[in-house]
Write a protein that holds these residues in place. Structure first.
Motif, PDB file in Angstrom:
ATOM      1  N   PHE A  90     -16.703  14.687  -3.863  1.00 59.97           N
ATOM      2  CA  PHE A  90     -17.531  14.828  -5.064  1.00 59.97           C
ATOM      3  C   PHE A  90     -16.811  14.235  -6.266  1.00 59.97           C
ATOM      4  CE2 PHE A  90     -15.097  18.817  -5.200  1.00 59.97           C
ATOM      5  CZ  PHE A  90     -14.700  18.860  -6.514  1.00 59.97           C
ATOM      6  N   TYR A  91     -17.583  13.979  -7.322  1.00 58.78           N
ATOM      7  CA  TYR A  91     -17.049  13.505  -8.601  1.00 58.78           C
ATOM      8  C   TYR A  91     -17.550  14.470  -9.655  1.00 58.78           C
ATOM      9  CZ  TYR A  91     -16.568  10.762 -12.848  1.00 58.78           C
ATOM     10  OH  TYR A  91     -16.244  10.353 -14.111  1.00 58.78           O
ATOM     11  N   ASP A  92     -16.695  14.895 -10.562  1.00 62.41           N
ATOM     12  CA  ASP A  92     -17.167  15.730 -11.665  1.00 62.41           C
ATOM     13  C   ASP A  92     -16.467  15.358 -12.959  1.00 62.41           C
ATOM     14  OD1 ASP A  92     -14.696  16.881 -11.072  1.00 62.41           O
ATOM     15  OD2 ASP A  92     -15.404  18.939 -11.255  1.00 62.41           O
ATOM     16  N   GLU A  93     -17.145  15.668 -14.075  1.00 60.71           N
ATOM     17  CA  GLU A  93     -16.625  15.294 -15.399  1.00 60.71           C
ATOM     18  C   GLU A  93     -17.272  16.170 -16.466  1.00 60.71           C
ATOM     19  OE1 GLU A  93     -16.254  11.330 -18.303  1.00 60.71           O
ATOM     20  OE2 GLU A  93     -17.137  11.140 -16.318  1.00 60.71           O
ATOM     21  N   PHE A  94     -16.493  16.524 -17.489  1.00 61.68           N
ATOM     22  CA  PHE A  94     -17.012  17.179 -18.682  1.00 61.68           C
ATOM     23  C   PHE A  94     -17.181  16.115 -19.763  1.00 61.68           C
ATOM     24  CE2 PHE A  94     -15.139  20.773 -16.503  1.00 61.68           C
ATOM     25  CZ  PHE A  94     -16.028  21.795 -16.770  1.00 61.68           C
ATOM     26  N   ILE A  95     -18.338  16.105 -20.451  1.00 57.74           N
ATOM     27  CA  ILE A  95     -18.618  15.078 -21.462  1.00 57.74           C
ATOM     28  C   ILE A  95     -19.163  15.738 -22.726  1.00 57.74           C
ATOM     29  CG2 ILE A  95     -20.033  13.055 -22.037  1.00 57.74           C
ATOM     30  CD1 ILE A  95     -20.091  12.364 -19.068  1.00 57.74           C
ATOM     31  N   ASP A  96     -18.637  15.339 -23.897  1.00 61.00           N
ATOM     32  CA  ASP A  96     -19.230  15.711 -25.185  1.00 61.00           C
ATOM     33  C   ASP A  96     -20.463  14.837 -25.377  1.00 61.00           C
ATOM     34  OD1 ASP A  96     -17.619  17.729 -26.415  1.00 61.00           O
ATOM     35  OD2 ASP A  96     -16.046  16.230 -26.684  1.00 61.00           O
ATOM     36  N   LEU A  97     -21.644  15.427 -25.323  1.00 55.81           N
ATOM     37  CA  LEU A  97     -22.869  14.630 -25.357  1.00 55.81           C
ATOM     38  C   LEU A  97     -23.036  13.862 -26.662  1.00 55.81           C
ATOM     39  CD1 LEU A  97     -25.474  16.905 -23.560  1.00 55.81           C
ATOM     40  CD2 LEU A  97     -24.024  15.121 -22.611  1.00 55.81           C
ATOM     41  N   TYR A  98     -22.591  14.427 -27.780  1.00 62.37           N
ATOM     42  CA  TYR A  98     -22.772  13.719 -29.048  1.00 62.37           C
ATOM     43  C   TYR A  98     -22.001  12.401 -29.068  1.00 62.37           C
ATOM     44  CZ  TYR A  98     -18.189  15.270 -30.732  1.00 62.37           C
ATOM     45  OH  TYR A  98     -16.845  15.475 -30.879  1.00 62.37           O
ATOM     46  N   LYS A  99     -20.962  12.281 -28.242  1.00 59.32           N
ATOM     47  CA  LYS A  99     -20.168  11.054 -28.213  1.00 59.32           C
ATOM     48  C   LYS A  99     -20.861   9.932 -27.450  1.00 59.32           C
ATOM     49  CE  LYS A  99     -15.638  13.199 -28.668  1.00 59.32           C
ATOM     50  NZ  LYS A  99     -14.347  13.483 -28.014  1.00 59.32           N
ATOM     51  N   ILE A 100     -21.881  10.260 -26.647  1.00 58.40           N
ATOM     52  CA  ILE A 100     -22.549   9.232 -25.853  1.00 58.40           C
ATOM     53  C   ILE A 100     -23.950   8.934 -26.377  1.00 58.40           C
ATOM     54  CG2 ILE A 100     -21.223   9.719 -23.770  1.00 58.40           C
ATOM     55  CD1 ILE A 100     -23.763  11.203 -22.720  1.00 58.40           C
ATOM     56  N   GLU A 101     -24.280   9.460 -27.563  1.00 55.06           N
ATOM     57  CA  GLU A 101     -25.612   9.207 -28.120  1.00 55.06           C
ATOM     58  C   GLU A 101     -25.666   7.839 -28.785  1.00 55.06           C
ATOM     59  OE1 GLU A 101     -29.137  11.199 -30.802  1.00 55.06           O
ATOM     60  OE2 GLU A 101     -27.123  12.013 -31.014  1.00 55.06           O
ATOM     61  N   LYS A 102     -26.620   7.032 -28.371  1.00 56.19           N
ATOM     62  CA  LYS A 102     -26.863   5.725 -28.991  1.00 56.19           C
ATOM     63  C   LYS A 102     -27.875   5.967 -30.109  1.00 56.19           C
ATOM     64  CE  LYS A 102     -28.402   1.092 -27.699  1.00 56.19           C
ATOM     65  NZ  LYS A 102     -27.421   0.271 -28.325  1.00 56.19           N
ATOM     66  N   LEU A 103     -27.454   5.740 -31.337  1.00 58.03           N
ATOM     67  CA  LEU A 103     -28.289   6.084 -32.486  1.00 58.03           C
ATOM     68  C   LEU A 103     -29.443   5.110 -32.672  1.00 58.03           C
ATOM     69  CD1 LEU A 103     -25.519   7.033 -35.046  1.00 58.03           C
ATOM     70  CD2 LEU A 103     -26.892   8.565 -33.638  1.00 58.03           C
TER      71      LEU A 103
END
Length: 153
Positions: free
Chosen positions: A96-109
């Motif tokens: 398996f692959y897992d990751e924690f991500i801050d969603l605000y950092k991946i938002e394309k404005l």
């Protein structure tokens, strides 16, 4: 902890982007050494308080293997979101692959809206105004930097 399963079978190049305020697109590539029949499944959890959800709208490659997912009605919380991609195969266990991500950092404005330009030929100046783009993770005014590219005709 190290994921059990055949080495090189876990997905690679996992990436997610949030766009149009509430849509999220996640993509990945099959593991280099994954058996040909490997199928992958994406689960995510927006916060510890919310239920884990499986992707409902997979993106498939030419072999009908899941290589991405589109999520609708995504809201960005304060915590990091948790993503898990596991796989199954008749031939072997898949890592398996897992990751924690801050969603605000991946938002394309979105681009600014209601752009107006008023020029005064006598003073030789212009006033340019716009509304800041909508963002999904906060109703507060944020600090935005804008770049204006002016082309003379």
């Amino acid at each position: 902890p190290v994921s059990a399963g055949m080495k090189g079978s876990a997905i690679e190049n996992f990436s997610c982007v949030i766009y149009n305020i509430f849509l999220m697109n996640c993509t990945w590539q099959a593991g280099r050494d994954a058996p040909a029949d490997t199928q992958y499944f994406l689960y995510w959890q927006n916060s510890r308080d919310e239920e884990e959800m499986e992707c409902q709208l997979y993106i498939k490659d030419e072999n009908c293997r899941n290589v991405g997912c589109i999520f609708q009605n995504v809201s960005i919380g304060m915590e990091k979101a948790y993503f898990l991609v596991n796989g199954s195969s008749k031939d072997s266990l898949i890592q398996f692959y897992d990751e924690f991500i801050d969603l605000y950092k991946i938002e394309k404005l979105m681009p600014p809206s209601n752009i107006t330009v008023n020029c005064d030929e006598i003073k030789s100046d212009c006033i340019i105004q716009w509304q800041r783009p909508q963002i999904s993770h906060s109703s507060k005014d944020m600090c935005f930097k804008y770049e204006i590219n002016i082309k003379y005709k």
